[in-house]
Enzyme design. Sequence first.
Site, short mmCIF file in Angstrom:
data_model
loop_
_atom_site.label_atom_id
_atom_site.label_comp_id
_atom_site.label_asym_id
_atom_site.label_seq_id
_atom_site.Cartn_x
_atom_site.Cartn_y
_atom_site.Cartn_z
N SER A 62 21.05 23.54 21.90
CA SER A 62 20.92 21.97 21.66
C SER A 62 19.87 21.95 20.60
O SER A 62 18.86 22.56 20.73
CB SER A 62 20.45 21.20 22.84
OG SER A 62 20.28 19.94 22.66
N THR A 77 35.05 13.14 13.73
CA THR A 77 34.39 13.68 12.40
C THR A 77 32.98 14.12 12.55
O THR A 77 32.18 13.57 13.55
CB THR A 77 34.21 12.42 11.73
OG1 THR A 77 35.79 11.81 11.29
CG2 THR A 77 33.67 12.57 10.34
N CYS A 90 15.70 14.32 32.36
CA CYS A 90 17.45 13.80 33.03
C CYS A 90 17.28 13.52 34.27
O CYS A 90 18.23 12.65 34.71
CB CYS A 90 18.41 14.65 32.86
SG CYS A 90 18.60 15.47 31.04
#
Length: 376
Positions: free
Chosen positions: A200, A238, A323
Site C-alpha cells: 500500500s 481508469t 481500521c
Amino acid sequence: MEIYLDNSATTRVCPEAAEAAMNAMLTDYGNPSSTHAKGRAALKLVMNARKQLAKALGCEAFELAFTSCGSESDNWALWSGADAVSRRGGHVISSTVEHDAVRKALDELERRGYEVTRLTPGGSGAVTPEQVAGAVQPDTILCSLMLVNNETGAVTDIKAVSKIVKAANPKALVHTDAVQGFLKVPFSAKTLGADLISVSGHKIHAPKGIGALYIRSGVRLRPLIVGGAQEDGRRAGTENVPYICAFGEAARIGFARAAEYQEHMRSLREHAIDRLRAENPGLVVIGGGAPHILSVSLPGYKSEVLMNFLEAREIYVSRSSACKRGARSHVLEAMGLAPEVIDGAIRVGLSRYTTREEMDEFCSALRAARETLAHS
C-alpha cells in the site's frame, strides 16, 4: 510542536511523491488508455511508476497490478487465489492476528464452503513455521499470513512458511499482507517465496487510495473488478495516474535509502524502550521485531485516557489498528495478554521523519501521564 507518531496508520506524503502526483494532475493528465499524445504521456508515467515499484519490491514490472489500497489487494488475493486453485482442494491456512481485510475475506471464503484454519500466535505475536507445518494438509490450497503485524510489529518468516506449504502441495498459493513490511523489513518478492504480495502507498509516504498486488508470473487470478482491459486485463477502471506516480516515486526513494531509514527507526525504537522501561515501573513492551512499530502498555491505565493526555500535548499515537475505530484489539486478545495489558496498550508508529527529540518528548509525556493520572 506537533509530534506525529501514528505512522503505522498512515504516513505524511513526501514532497517528491506530492510533486509527481501534481504533475500528473496538471500536466500529463490524459487517460493512459487513450492513443493520442496526452494519453501516451500518461501511459508512460504509469509504466515508469510500475518499474519503480517493481524495483523496490524485487519483481518484474508485469507482475504488479495497481489497486486502490491494501485491503483491495488482500481481498483479491484471497478470493481469486482460492478460486484459482479450488480444484486442488479446499483448505486455507491463516491466523487470528491478521488485518480485518484478510479476516473478513476469510469469513467469506468459509461462507463459500472453504475450510479455514486460523493459527494463534504465541507471546511474540508471530505465527511460526512449525505451527504452519502442523496445520498444513494435502488439500491445503492457500496460506495467507501477514509479513509484519500492524499492531505489534511481529515478523513472520514467510520464506520458511512458503517452503512448508509448497512441500505439502506444490500447487498451493502463498499470500502475504506486506503492507506494514514493505520497505520496513528487508525482503524481495523473488526470494520471499510468496505467490501474492499486498502493498500500500500510504504506509510509505505516498497518498491514501493507491496499492498494488504482486502476482507471481504464471499465477492467473480472476479480476475482482470487471469492465475495461486496464492492468493487462486484471483490474478494470481508469488508472489513478497521479497516485500511481506518487506511489512509484515514494517507493523509489524508500528503496534507495531503505537500510538507512530502517536503522534510523530501529535506533529510535530501542532508545524509546530503554527510557520507557527505566521511567515507568510495570510497563510492558508487546511483541516486536519490525523497526517502525512500538507497542507498549501501562497496565492499570486506560489507553484512551493516555491517548487523550498525549493529544492535549499534540502527540499523536493510537491504541491499535486505525481500521478498528476504537474497538478492542483482536490481535492482543489472540496473543492471550491479560485484560489490563490490552486495555492499557498504545501503538507508536515511526517513520524516516521521526526524530530522537520527538521520541524523547513522547517518553517524557507518557511518564507525566502515568504520574498525573495516578493521583487523579
